[in-house]
Every structure is written in structure tokens, then in C-alpha cells.
Design a protein around this motif. Structure first.
Motif, PDB file in Angstrom:
ATOM      1  N   GLY A 131       0.823  -1.197   0.000  1.00 43.68           N
ATOM      2  CA  GLY A 131       0.000   0.000   0.000  1.00 43.68           C
ATOM      3  C   GLY A 131       0.856   1.246   0.000  1.00 43.68           C
ATOM      4  O   GLY A 131       2.072   1.188   0.177  1.00 43.68           O
ATOM      5  N   LYS A 132       0.208   2.368  -0.206  1.00 43.57           N
ATOM      6  CA  LYS A 132       0.904   3.655  -0.205  1.00 43.57           C
ATOM      7  C   LYS A 132       0.010   4.707   0.423  1.00 43.57           C
ATOM      8  O   LYS A 132      -1.133   4.897   0.002  1.00 43.57           O
ATOM      9  CB  LYS A 132       1.269   4.070  -1.634  1.00 43.57           C
ATOM     10  CG  LYS A 132       2.040   5.388  -1.699  1.00 43.57           C
ATOM     11  CD  LYS A 132       3.414   5.254  -1.066  1.00 43.57           C
ATOM     12  CE  LYS A 132       4.132   6.605  -0.965  1.00 43.57           C
ATOM     13  NZ  LYS A 132       3.533   7.469   0.071  1.00 43.57           N
ATOM     14  N   THR A 133       0.555   5.378   1.435  1.00 38.95           N
ATOM     15  CA  THR A 133      -0.176   6.461   2.077  1.00 38.95           C
ATOM     16  C   THR A 133       0.094   7.772   1.347  1.00 38.95           C
ATOM     17  O   THR A 133       1.026   7.877   0.544  1.00 38.95           O
ATOM     18  CB  THR A 133       0.268   6.620   3.539  1.00 38.95           C
ATOM     19  OG1 THR A 133       1.666   6.929   3.561  1.00 38.95           O
ATOM     20  CG2 THR A 133       0.018   5.344   4.321  1.00 38.95           C
ATOM     21  N   GLY A 134      -0.713   8.776   1.643  1.00 41.82           N
ATOM     22  CA  GLY A 134      -0.507  10.091   1.069  1.00 41.82           C
ATOM     23  C   GLY A 134      -1.256  11.139   1.865  1.00 41.82           C
ATOM     24  O   GLY A 134      -2.237  10.824   2.546  1.00 41.82           O
ATOM     25  N   TYR A 135      -0.789  12.358   1.787  1.00 44.07           N
ATOM     26  CA  TYR A 135      -1.491  13.465   2.464  1.00 44.07           C
ATOM     27  C   TYR A 135      -1.098  14.788   1.840  1.00 44.07           C
ATOM     28  O   TYR A 135       0.072  15.058   1.565  1.00 44.07           O
ATOM     29  CB  TYR A 135      -1.150  13.517   3.955  1.00 44.07           C
ATOM     30  CG  TYR A 135      -1.691  14.768   4.612  1.00 44.07           C
ATOM     31  CD1 TYR A 135      -3.021  14.838   5.015  1.00 44.07           C
ATOM     32  CD2 TYR A 135      -0.890  15.897   4.777  1.00 44.07           C
ATOM     33  CE1 TYR A 135      -3.530  16.004   5.586  1.00 44.07           C
ATOM     34  CE2 TYR A 135      -1.386  17.057   5.345  1.00 44.07           C
ATOM     35  CZ  TYR A 135      -2.712  17.109   5.736  1.00 44.07           C
ATOM     36  OH  TYR A 135      -3.219  18.262   6.290  1.00 44.07           O
TER      37      TYR A 135
END
Length: 266
Positions: A131-135
Motif C-alpha cells: 500500500g501507499k499512504t498520502g497526504y
């Protein structure tokens, strides 16, 4: 934070990019590959179109806000799901994004670093393998993740969460719903164009349910919005009507469900 003169291997930069969302690592890799951020984003957009992302415009390599002659830096949950589907076929991507913690030193050996993966779902017993988080302040807390249980793989995309805890909770809820309500179905009749092996991947996003049946490499999208109305997803922003063959699948209760390309599920 990278500074001028630092020497870091490409491998270590990739870990910094994927585990910690290193904006500096993204820029360094982009400039090393294409000579400039603009040149690299051109490659990003070409690859996005190649895999079917027609509502995406990459302006920055790290996801920060930006704009060019084609508009602002933007994408959709649908396109991010397609990107994740493409990425999980890369063993190196899976190796990096499934790593909980990674330590390395710069090429001079003078500085050492330890990176902890921001994707806390890797530590939970929910089957998440990547998975890959982002903000950003405009996009909120985001997460694209894929999970594997009993030989069924699902992808969830959550955008616009108010907190990091909320994005992980929503992703878990969506994945659990998918695994509890859908399973593989090996079903064919004379005249169908398909392999004997059919894989179904469901992509769940907040407010919209995307169910993909992968038949001999053909993606058949079926969408319902929060009002339970059927929604078409076309091959381009100008083509919003889908034309796909009818097929059947088995839901989590063992019921055979007929899918009509124009009527939806019966």
C-alpha cells in the motif's frame, strides 16, 4: 532531508519514497531519470494513459499541489486503483512496500537512517500486503492498499479522510466487506471468451463500489454510487458509456448473480 552533495543509492531512495513519502527522494529520482521534474512527469502521464488512467494529470513526482498547461495535479480513486493493480505485478514494488522497517547508510558511510513504514495496516491481521499512504491539505489523508486472503486479492482506495486513523479504519472496513461478500467464481459457457482461470478483483472506495472481473486480461468495470444507482465508467472522459459482455459471479452467500452490461446486477 536530502541536501546538496548527499549520495544515496537509488534503492535506498526508493525505500525513502515508499515507506516515508519522501518528497525529496521523489524529486531526486525524477531528476536522475529524466533530467527534470517536468520531464519525469511527462513519463508518468504517458504510463498513466497506457494503463487506462484518463482522469489523471501528474504535475509533481511526489503528489504535492501543482499545475501545468493541462490543469492541476489531480487523480481519482478509480485511476489510483488501476495504478495499484499495475504496481502489484512488480516484485520489487511489493518487496519495498511490504517492508515494515528499513535501515541504510549513505554512500559515504557517514550517516545512517532507519525508516518505518507509514502503512500501519501491514501490522494488522487484515491480509494487507502492500500500500501507499498520502497526504496534502487539499486531498486529506489517503491510502491505496491491496490485501490477499484465501487466494483472492482486493484493492481499496480511500481519499479525503480527516485523520490518518480514519483512512486505515475505512480501508479495513472496505476490505472486510469485499472479502465477506465476494469470492472467486470459475464459470463459463460455450461461446464465452475467457480462460478456465478467472480472477476477480474488487476495488472498494468510499461512496462508490467498483467491481472488476478480470477475464483474459479484459477489465470489466461495474460501479454503484452511494444511492445504489448504476454508474458508467468509460474509456476516456469523453466516453462515459461502457459496453462489456454479460457474465455471472457468485456472491459471498453462494448465490449466482447475473451481470447485464446495460442493466447492472439482476
Amino acid at each position: 532531508k536530502l541536501k546538496e552533495g548527499d549520495k544515496i543509492s537509488v534503492r535506498d531512495l526508493l525505500y525513502g519514497l515508499m515507506l516515508r513519502s519522501g518528497n525529496d527522494a521523489a524529486v531526486a529520482l525524477a531528476e536522475a531519470i529524466s533530467g527534470s521534474v517536468e520531464g519525469f512527469c511527462k513519463l508518468m502521464n504517458e504510463k498513466a494513459r497506457e494503463i487506462g488512467c484518463y482522469n489523471t494529470n501528474f504535475v509533481t513526482p511526489n503528489g504535492l499541489d501543482g499545475a501545468n498547461e493541462k490543469g492541476i495535479h489531480a487523480t481519482t480513486a478509480y485511476d489510483l486503483a488501476l495504478i495499484m493493480k499495475y504496481c502489484v505485478n512488480n516484485d520489487k514494488f511489493l518487496e519495498i512496500t511490504s517492508t515494515s522497517s528499513y535501515s541504510f547508510s549513505d554512500l559515504s558511510g557517514e550517516s545512517s537512517y532507519t525508516l518505518n513504514n507509514k502503512n500501519s495496516l501491514l501490522k494488522e491481521n487484515v491480509g494487507v500486503i502492500s500500500g501507499k499512504t498520502g497526504y496534502t491539505s487539499k486531498a486529506g489523508y489517503c491510502l491505496s492498499a491491496t490485501a490477499l486472503r484465501n487466494d483472492v486479492q482486493l484493492i481499496s482506495v480511500v481519499l479525503g479522510s480527516n485523520t490518518t486513523k480514519e483512512r486505515f479504519s475505512d480501508a479495513t472496513t472496505l476490505l472486510n466487506y469485499g472479502f465477506n461478500n465476494y469470492k472467486k467464481s470459475h464459470q463459463s459457457t460455450k461461446g464465452d471468451i475467457m480462460n478456465s482461470k478467472k480472477q476477480k478483483i474488487a476495488i472498494f472506495t468510499v461512496g462508490v463500489l467498483l467491481v472488476f472481473s478480470i477475464i483474459s486480461g479484459l477489465i470489466l468495470p461495474y460501479l454503484r454510487n452511494k444511492d445504489n444507482n448504476t454508474v458508467g465508467q468509460g474509456n476516456s472522459p469523453q466516453e462515459q458509456k461502457i459496453v462489456v459482455p454479460d457474465f455471472q459471479f457468485t456472491d459471498g452467500d453462494g448465490n449466482t448473480v447475473n451481470f447485464d452490461s446495460f442493466k447492472g446486477v439482476e
